[in-house]
Design a protein around this motif. Structure first.
Motif, PDB file in Angstrom:
ATOM      1  N   ALA A  69       0.806  -1.229   0.000  1.00  0.00           N
ATOM      2  CA  ALA A  69       0.000   0.000   0.000  1.00  0.00           C
ATOM      3  C   ALA A  69       0.837   1.277   0.000  1.00  0.00           C
ATOM      4  CB  ALA A  69      -0.988   0.025   1.161  1.00  0.00           C
ATOM      5  N   MET A  70       2.153   1.134  -0.003  1.00  0.00           N
ATOM      6  CA  MET A  70       3.035   2.305  -0.116  1.00  0.00           C
ATOM      7  C   MET A  70       3.033   2.806  -1.570  1.00  0.00           C
ATOM      8  SD  MET A  70       7.191   2.328   0.402  1.00  0.00           S
ATOM      9  CE  MET A  70       7.115   2.372   2.191  1.00  0.00           C
ATOM     10  N   PRO A  71       3.080   4.128  -1.789  1.00  0.00           N
ATOM     11  CA  PRO A  71       3.221   4.609  -3.162  1.00  0.00           C
ATOM     12  C   PRO A  71       4.481   4.039  -3.804  1.00  0.00           C
ATOM     13  CG  PRO A  71       2.639   6.419  -1.688  1.00  0.00           C
ATOM     14  CD  PRO A  71       2.941   5.238  -0.815  1.00  0.00           C
ATOM     15  N   ALA A  72       4.366   3.573  -5.033  1.00  0.00           N
ATOM     16  CA  ALA A  72       5.515   2.975  -5.722  1.00  0.00           C
ATOM     17  C   ALA A  72       6.670   3.968  -5.842  1.00  0.00           C
ATOM     18  CB  ALA A  72       5.086   2.475  -7.097  1.00  0.00           C
ATOM     19  N   ASN A  73       6.344   5.251  -5.957  1.00  0.00           N
ATOM     20  CA  ASN A  73       7.378   6.284  -6.033  1.00  0.00           C
ATOM     21  C   ASN A  73       8.238   6.318  -4.769  1.00  0.00           C
ATOM     22  OD1 ASN A  73       8.001   7.784  -8.252  1.00  0.00           O
ATOM     23  ND2 ASN A  73       6.236   9.155  -8.070  1.00  0.00           N
ATOM     24  N   GLN A  74       7.597   6.052  -3.623  1.00  0.00           N
ATOM     25  CA  GLN A  74       8.336   6.050  -2.366  1.00  0.00           C
ATOM     26  C   GLN A  74       9.300   4.865  -2.307  1.00  0.00           C
ATOM     27  OE1 GLN A  74       5.818   6.399   1.080  1.00  0.00           O
ATOM     28  NE2 GLN A  74       7.497   6.155   2.534  1.00  0.00           N
ATOM     29  N   ALA A  75       8.863   3.717  -2.813  1.00  0.00           N
ATOM     30  CA  ALA A  75       9.757   2.554  -2.884  1.00  0.00           C
ATOM     31  C   ALA A  75      10.968   2.858  -3.751  1.00  0.00           C
ATOM     32  CB  ALA A  75       8.997   1.351  -3.433  1.00  0.00           C
ATOM     33  N   LEU A  76      10.742   3.610  -4.809  1.00  0.00           N
ATOM     34  CA  LEU A  76      11.831   3.996  -5.701  1.00  0.00           C
ATOM     35  C   LEU A  76      12.868   4.842  -4.978  1.00  0.00           C
ATOM     36  CD1 LEU A  76      12.748   3.894  -8.706  1.00  0.00           C
ATOM     37  CD2 LEU A  76      11.431   5.988  -9.074  1.00  0.00           C
ATOM     38  N   ARG A  77      12.412   5.657  -4.027  1.00  0.00           N
ATOM     39  CA  ARG A  77      13.336   6.509  -3.271  1.00  0.00           C
ATOM     40  C   ARG A  77      14.061   5.733  -2.165  1.00  0.00           C
ATOM     41  NH1 ARG A  77       8.868  10.095  -3.771  1.00  0.00           N
ATOM     42  NH2 ARG A  77       8.187   9.620  -1.638  1.00  0.00           N
ATOM     43  N   LEU A  78      13.420   4.695  -1.636  1.00  0.00           N
ATOM     44  CA  LEU A  78      13.982   3.995  -0.479  1.00  0.00           C
ATOM     45  C   LEU A  78      15.072   2.987  -0.844  1.00  0.00           C
ATOM     46  CD1 LEU A  78      10.723   3.252   1.584  1.00  0.00           C
ATOM     47  CD2 LEU A  78      12.576   4.812   2.217  1.00  0.00           C
ATOM     48  N   VAL A  79      14.952   2.364  -2.014  1.00  0.00           N
ATOM     49  CA  VAL A  79      15.828   1.237  -2.360  1.00  0.00           C
ATOM     50  C   VAL A  79      16.906   1.685  -3.337  1.00  0.00           C
ATOM     51  CG1 VAL A  79      15.906  -1.099  -3.305  1.00  0.00           C
ATOM     52  CG2 VAL A  79      13.880  -0.332  -2.053  1.00  0.00           C
TER      53      VAL A  79
END
Length: 365
Positions: A69-79
């Motif tokens: 449920a996290m925005p995919a854009n946020q995953a892009l920033r985290l990893v």
């Protein structure tokens, strides 16, 4: 306000099965090179203008804080980009594997309540096949691993709330049992945010009231909790005391299927035909157990390069017996545009299901 009396049914035996990172684990199983990657099941936001949310993530990605449920854009920033892989969800495959796992559930009990594709409650109170409920749970975990190559976590207790808490307690590949005499000590230590139904908005409110775990939650009366939280307050009061008398609710299956992954690959026509026969027999047995039949047969084939092909056949009459299902599957196999020389996976699923009632059984006159 008078406190509502509580009845605590501790006579039942409930198992909650929760697959470990289900969608991501299927992708890793079918493409082992993904195991070392931070795999995020979502549309790549770099190709969608930043839109989309995470369906799930593997445990490598979760170490970087990625969650469903996290925005995919946020995953892009985290990893770190060198580790990150986005994979579009393949719900056709996920449903087929889910059907396979639910078929195992129905081998031990008819009282199965699906919660999602990757989890279910089982009421095994009337179990007569296994010496203990623990033995039954261990068998389920082992069979899921053998049949699908996937791992699961299980929780065993006397109600659904505690069984769910138990399955979450030691993931992945966990198994936790909470006996009636252990429930209160377990709940007293449980952080309030871990109570089922306490979300990101409710947890800070409870913590501000001094409620940080099950023990402090029990210091509040039923009246106080209902006044502050309404119906949710009553649930909190009951759960803090290990009370949940909800039954396991059986729902009709929308499809029944079996699939197998092969290592080594199937590399001959004879091998494919033998496996189609075996799968058709298994589907027919499952249909008979559920007293169902259906009008659509779906064949699924995955080749050595992870290319997945599906083909379906629908007819007016019902498929039910193994012979008819096998004939349809063989016809679908022969009708594939490109039959692979090496087969990694085969699956047969029957959909458009109806109960085998008197009025819709096909009679051969």
């Amino acid at each position: 306000m008078l406190e509502l009396p509580m009845r605590n049914d501790t006579s039942r035996k409930i198992i909650h099965v929760d697959m470990d990172a289900f969608y991501a684990s299927i992708e890793e199983r079918d493409n082992p090179s993904l195991k070392s990657r931070a795999l995020v099941i979502a549309h790549d936001p770099r190709q969608t203008g930043g839109k989309g949310v995470v369906t799930t993530a593997n445990y490598v990605a979760r170490q970087f804080g990625v969650h469903s449920a996290m925005p995919a854009n946020q995953a892009l920033r985290l990893v770190p980009k060198r580790l990150l892989t986005f994979k579009d969800p393949d719900f056709t495959t996920y449903r087929a594997v889910s059907d396979q796992i639910h078929g195992l559930f129905h081998q031990v009990t008819d009282l199965v309540e699906p919660v999602a594709l990757d989890e279910a409650y089982l009421d095994v109170t009337a179990n007569h096949q296994f010496r203990t409920t623990i033995a039954l749970g261990l068998w389920l975990q082992d069979q899921i691993r053998r049949e699908t190559g996937l791992t699961s976590s299980i929780g065993l207790s006397y109600n659904k709330f505690l069984a769910k808490e138990a399955s979450e307690y030691n993931k992945p590949q966990g198994r936790t049992i909470i006996l009636p005499e252990q429930a209160q000590a377990f709940l007293d230590r449980l952080p309030i945010a871990a109570f089922r139904g306490v979300g990101a908005k409710t947890a800070p409110v409870l913590e501000a009231m001094g409620i940080v775990d099950g023990r402090t939650l029990r210091t509040f009366s039923q009246e106080q909790l209902i006044t502050r939280f309404g119906k949710m307050g009553l649930l909190l009061y009951q759960h803090a005391r290990g009370v949940d008398n909800r039954p396991v609710v059986v729902r009709d299956a929308k499809s029944i299927g079996k699939e197998r992954t092969y290592q080594p690959f199937l590399a001959s026509e004879d091998a494919v035909q033998r496996e189609l026969d075996r799968l058709a027999q298994m589907v027919a047995q499952s249909l008979a157990k559920h007293q169902k039949h259906g009008k659509t047969v779906v064949l699924k084939v995955r080749d050595a390069d992870f290319n997945t092909l599906t083909k379906r056949m629908t007819q007016d009459a019902y498929f039910s017996g193994a012979e008819a299902i096998l004939a349809a599957a063989k016809q679908l196999w022969q009708g594939l545009d490109h039959r692979p020389e090496r087969v990694r996976l085969l699956g047969i699923t029957l959909t458009a299901l109806d109960p085998q009632q008197y009025e819709n059984i096909d009679l051969k006159l």
